[in-house]
Each structure stands twice: as structure tokens, then as C-alpha cells.
Enzyme design. Structure first.
Site, PDB file in Angstrom:
ATOM      1  N   TRP A 102       0.818  -1.223   0.000  1.00  0.00           N
ATOM      2  CA  TRP A 102       0.000   0.000   0.000  1.00  0.00           C
ATOM      3  C   TRP A 102       0.841   1.258   0.000  1.00  0.00           C
ATOM      4  O   TRP A 102       0.490   2.251  -0.644  1.00  0.00           O
ATOM      5  CB  TRP A 102      -1.014  -0.021   1.145  1.00  0.00           C
ATOM      6  CG  TRP A 102      -2.055  -1.065   0.883  1.00  0.00           C
ATOM      7  CD1 TRP A 102      -2.222  -2.252   1.539  1.00  0.00           C
ATOM      8  CD2 TRP A 102      -3.035  -1.067  -0.171  1.00  0.00           C
ATOM      9  NE1 TRP A 102      -3.243  -2.979   0.969  1.00  0.00           N
ATOM     10  CE2 TRP A 102      -3.762  -2.273  -0.081  1.00  0.00           C
ATOM     11  CE3 TRP A 102      -3.364  -0.171  -1.183  1.00  0.00           C
ATOM     12  CZ2 TRP A 102      -4.800  -2.605  -0.960  1.00  0.00           C
ATOM     13  CZ3 TRP A 102      -4.405  -0.494  -2.057  1.00  0.00           C
ATOM     14  CH2 TRP A 102      -5.108  -1.695  -1.943  1.00  0.00           C
ATOM     15  N   ASP A 172      -1.239   6.822   6.220  1.00  0.00           N
ATOM     16  CA  ASP A 172      -2.352   5.991   5.778  1.00  0.00           C
ATOM     17  C   ASP A 172      -2.662   5.036   6.935  1.00  0.00           C
ATOM     18  O   ASP A 172      -1.890   4.118   7.208  1.00  0.00           O
ATOM     19  CB  ASP A 172      -1.952   5.220   4.517  1.00  0.00           C
ATOM     20  CG  ASP A 172      -3.048   4.263   4.046  1.00  0.00           C
ATOM     21  OD1 ASP A 172      -4.095   4.153   4.720  1.00  0.00           O
ATOM     22  OD2 ASP A 172      -2.844   3.618   2.999  1.00  0.00           O
ATOM     23  N   LYS A 196     -12.615  -0.988   7.073  1.00  0.00           N
ATOM     24  CA  LYS A 196     -11.958  -2.005   7.892  1.00  0.00           C
ATOM     25  C   LYS A 196     -12.335  -1.832   9.358  1.00  0.00           C
ATOM     26  O   LYS A 196     -12.835  -2.735   9.984  1.00  0.00           O
ATOM     27  CB  LYS A 196     -10.440  -1.931   7.703  1.00  0.00           C
ATOM     28  CG  LYS A 196     -10.057  -2.278   6.264  1.00  0.00           C
ATOM     29  CD  LYS A 196      -8.820  -1.565   5.828  1.00  0.00           C
ATOM     30  CE  LYS A 196      -8.613  -1.590   4.337  1.00  0.00           C
ATOM     31  NZ  LYS A 196      -8.830  -2.845   3.655  1.00  0.00           N
TER      32      LYS A 196
HETATM   33  N1  PMP Z   1      -4.354   1.638   2.099  1.00  0.00           N
HETATM   34  C1  PMP Z   1      -4.445   0.530   2.828  1.00  0.00           C
HETATM   35  C2  PMP Z   1      -3.526   0.339   3.989  1.00  0.00           C
HETATM   36  C3  PMP Z   1      -5.399  -0.438   2.502  1.00  0.00           C
HETATM   37  O1  PMP Z   1      -5.488  -1.561   3.222  1.00  0.00           O
HETATM   38  C4  PMP Z   1      -6.264  -0.223   1.407  1.00  0.00           C
HETATM   39  C5  PMP Z   1      -7.357  -1.204   1.031  1.00  0.00           C
HETATM   40  N2  PMP Z   1      -7.153  -2.501   1.317  1.00  0.00           N
HETATM   41  C6  PMP Z   1      -6.108   0.943   0.672  1.00  0.00           C
HETATM   42  C7  PMP Z   1      -5.158   1.860   1.042  1.00  0.00           C
HETATM   43  C8  PMP Z   1      -7.002   1.241  -0.509  1.00  0.00           C
HETATM   44  O2  PMP Z   1      -8.229   1.593  -0.022  1.00  0.00           O
HETATM   45  P1  PMP Z   1      -9.488   1.887  -0.961  1.00  0.00           P
HETATM   46  O3  PMP Z   1      -9.858   0.571  -1.543  1.00  0.00           O
HETATM   47  O4  PMP Z   1     -10.482   2.448  -0.011  1.00  0.00           O
HETATM   48  O5  PMP Z   1      -9.061   2.863  -2.004  1.00  0.00           O
END
Ligand code: PMP
Length: 360
Positions: A102, A172, A196
Site C-alpha cells: 500500500w 495511511d 476495515k
Molecule cells: N491503504 C491501505 C492500507 C489499505 O489496506 C487499502 C485497502 N485494502 C487501501 C489503502 C485502498 O483503499 P481503498 O480501496 O479504499 O481505495
């Protein structure tokens, strides 16, 4: 059918009490004769719901007034673009810490807008550790430093808040917000998708320090210009009203449980139990450095990958859902966010013991 134990990394399990409240309110919210889904985002009912959600969140995390709270659309991945567009100002460089999937997505997107300097990386260990603060090397004058507090796929979590001095720290926290206390005063901006730890998908939380506003680049889409959104207080465009309402119910419940310090205790106990089972005999393996193991996402591997599908299918037949690892990581992953009770972890541990007896 009884509710199953859902170990999905996101959209993830929600507290049963919250779902029951939503069900009870669905057709007729508090005797008003309509659903929250049908309310105007400018009407007093929704504004009351949103204001309470914000108040409760401020109380839970301890967010002072000079931090602004936004509930936006576009997901956490959208923020990978909106953060540079809002925070770079006239600077050409932003620093990123690379710890896995991520954070890599974040820095790749940022490269469209600025020079990205990698201030630290977990690559030397195959992204199985958090680089120590002493190894970080910031660039000369970065607009901000970005890191991912919990890598949801590999299960690598920061146990400390980095110190970046005067350079705004951006995190994040999609997969660990509200799971442990943190000091917002150490941050310039924190963001998290709801799906989450605090709600359904469709809403992204941004907490931004006031002095960082007012710098958005011209090409920043107006709906994702933090300053414009702050100025219009929920009403620049239609916010994701129903997810905000559910997030508000989750915040209320977390306060009733005793706040984040209490929730953290439960999370520590759940994670300890699951890692203890993984470490018990060597049949299951987790690759992450022990100090950096995530309390939220617990990936583990079986002696051979052919067993992965068998494990996930047998687990599913016993009501233990969504245990297959992410496609880039393989193996098994159990996500045990705030709303997963200890009873769910107990059920998983019992299944793991039985599975090991039969296949070990
Ligand atoms: N950052 C992290 C740490 C994530 O776990 C996720 C989704 N699994 C995201 C970003 C992306 O999130 P979204 O699908 O809401 O764009």
C-alpha cells in the site's frame, strides 16, 4: 442462519450491535418516517448525525479544533493523488517510506505530481520489517513525509509514531485507525478508508491540520480540495451520508466500550492468541519480524501452498470466512479488526488446531 466469523480484510466485519441498530432504523429513523438513506445532506437530521459522528470521533482520538475532519469519497487510494495535490504547494518533492504494497501504491501515484524521495524502505528484508527511525533519511525540504501505519496485505505494522521534526507527517491508517491510541498532534494529516475499522466502504476519513490548508494546486479536483470541503461544512457536494451515519454508530459504540485504550487491550489479546497458535509448533509460519507484526492483519503460511485452498474451503464450511491471503502474498490471512470478538479468534484457533492434526 447465524452470522459467520468474517475475517475479510475489507469491507470487514461490523459490530453486530451496529448492524442491528441500522436494521431497526432502516425504514423509520427515530420516528421521522424516513430512512437516513433518504435524508437531505443539508437537512437538520443529517447535519445532526454528522455533527455527532464528528464530535464522537474527536473525543475518541483526542482531536483538537485546529485539526479539520473530512468524510470524503474516492477511497484511500484516491488520497494517494489528493494528498500531493493538496499539500505540495510550491514544493517539488515529497518523502515516502516504503514498507510494502500500500505504501508503494501511494508513492507510485505521487510520482505523477512530484519527485518522490524514498526516505526509508523495508525492501532489504523483503518487506517483512519496519525500518528503524535511525535509518530514515529525509530529503532537503520535502512537503511532507508519508508512511502506511499498517500494511494490510503483508501484516507489517508500525509500533511507533515516526518523528519527522517540522516536516508534516502523513499517515495511511486505513487498516489500523481506532485500533490503538495515537497522538494526532504528531501528524499533519491522517487518512483512512472506513471499510476495515469503522464502517462500510464508500467513505474516507481525512484529518488535516489547519495550517496545511490553502495550498491546493490548481488542477486538484474541487471536490477533493480539502480547503473547499472544510469551508462548505458537509455541503459542497453530497457526502456519503449512509456510510457516515454507520461510522457514527461505530464511534458511539467504541466510546461506550471505554474508548480506544480499552479497544487496544482487546486487540492485543486477540493478536497474541492468534500469533501464539501460529508459533506453537512450526506447522504455520508468519514471516514478519515479531516486533512489527500487525495486530489487525495476521498472514500465515501452511507447509505447502496446495493446502491453502483446502484450509480456506474447510474453514468456510465451518463459518470462518474470507481467510485466503491476498493474491500477491498467497497463504492465509486473518483480519481481526476491532469488530472481531475474541470468540471469533477462538473459533479460528480451534479450527487451526484441528486442521494441523489432520494435515500436519
Ligand atoms: N491503504 C491501505 C492500507 C489499505 O489496506 C487499502 C485497502 N485494502 C487501501 C489503502 C485502498 O483503499 P481503498 O480501496 O479504499 O481505495
Amino acid at each position: 442462519m447465524a452470522r459467520a466469523w468474517n475475517f475479510c480484510p475489507g469491507p470487514a466485519t461490523l459490530p453486530e450491535e451496529v448492524l442491528s441498530r441500522v436494521q431497526a432504523d432502516l425504514l423509520d429513523w427515530q420516528g421521522k418516517g424516513l430512512s437516513v438513506m433518504e435524508m437531505s445532506h443539508r437537512g437538520e437530521e443529517f447535519l445532526g448525525i454528522a455533527a455527532k459522528a464528528e464530535r464522537d470521533l474527536r473525543q475518541l482520538i483526542g482531536i483538537p479544533e485546529h485539526y479539520k475532519i473530512l468524510f470524503l469519497q474516492g477511497g484511500a487510494m484516491g488520497q494517494n493523488a489528493f494528498i500531493p495535490l493538496n499539500l505540495l504547494g510550491d514544493r517539488a518533492t515529497a518523502d515516502y517510506v516504503s514498507t510494502g504494497h500500500w505504501s508503494t501504491k501511494s508513492l507510485e501515484e505521487a510520482r505523477k505530481y512530484c519527485n518522490v524521495h524514498i526516505a526509508a524502505s523495508g525492501e532489504s528484508s523483503g518487506f517483512t520489517h519496519v525500518p528503524a527511525q535511525s535509518e530514515w533519511q529525509l530529503s532537503q525540504d520535502p512537503a511532507y513525509v508519508h508512511y502506511c501505519a499498517n500494511e494490510t496485505i503483508s501484516g507489517v505494522e508500525f509500533s511507533f509514531t515516526p518523528d519527522t521534526g517540522k516536516v508534516p507527517l502523513v499517515a495511511d491508517m486505513s487498516s489500523n485507525i481506532l485500533s490503538r491510541p495515537f497522538d494526532i498532534n504528531r501528524f499533519g494529516l491522517v487518512y483512512a478508508g472506513a471499510q476495515k475499522n469503522f464502517g462500510p466502504s464508500g467513505v474516507t476519513l481525512v484529518i488535516v491540520r489547519e495550517d496545511l490548508l490553502g495550498k491546493a494546486r490548481r488542477e486538484c479536483p474541487t471536490v477533493f480540495n480539502y480547503t473547499v470541503q472544510v469551508e462548505h461544512e458537509w455541503a459542497f457536494n453530497t457526502p456519503p451520508t449512509f456510510p457516515i451515519y454507520i461510522a457514527g454508530l461505530v464511534f458511539e459504540r467504541l466510546l461506550a466500550l471505554g474508548g480506544i485504550a480499552e479497544v487496544e487491550k482487546r486487540n492485543i489479546a486477540k493478536a497474541q492468541k492468534l500469533y501464539a497458535e501460529i508459533d506453537r509448533t512450526g506447522f504455520y509460519k508468519n514471516k514478519i519480524r515479531v516486533a512489527d507484526r500487525s495486530r489487525m492483519n495476521v498472514p500465515f503460511y501452511l507447509p505447502n501452498e496446495k493446502l491453502d485452498d483446502t484450509f480456506a474451503a474447510e474453514a468456510k464450511s465451518q463459518g470462518l470466512l474470507n481467510l485466503k491471503g491476498h493474491k500477491v502474498a498467497g497463504g492465509i490471512r486473518a483480519s481481526i479488526y476491532n469488530a472481531m470478538p475474541m470468540a471469533g479468534v477462538d473459533a479460528l484457533v480451534a479450527f487451526m488446531r484441528d486442521f494441523e492434526k489432520r494435515y500436519g
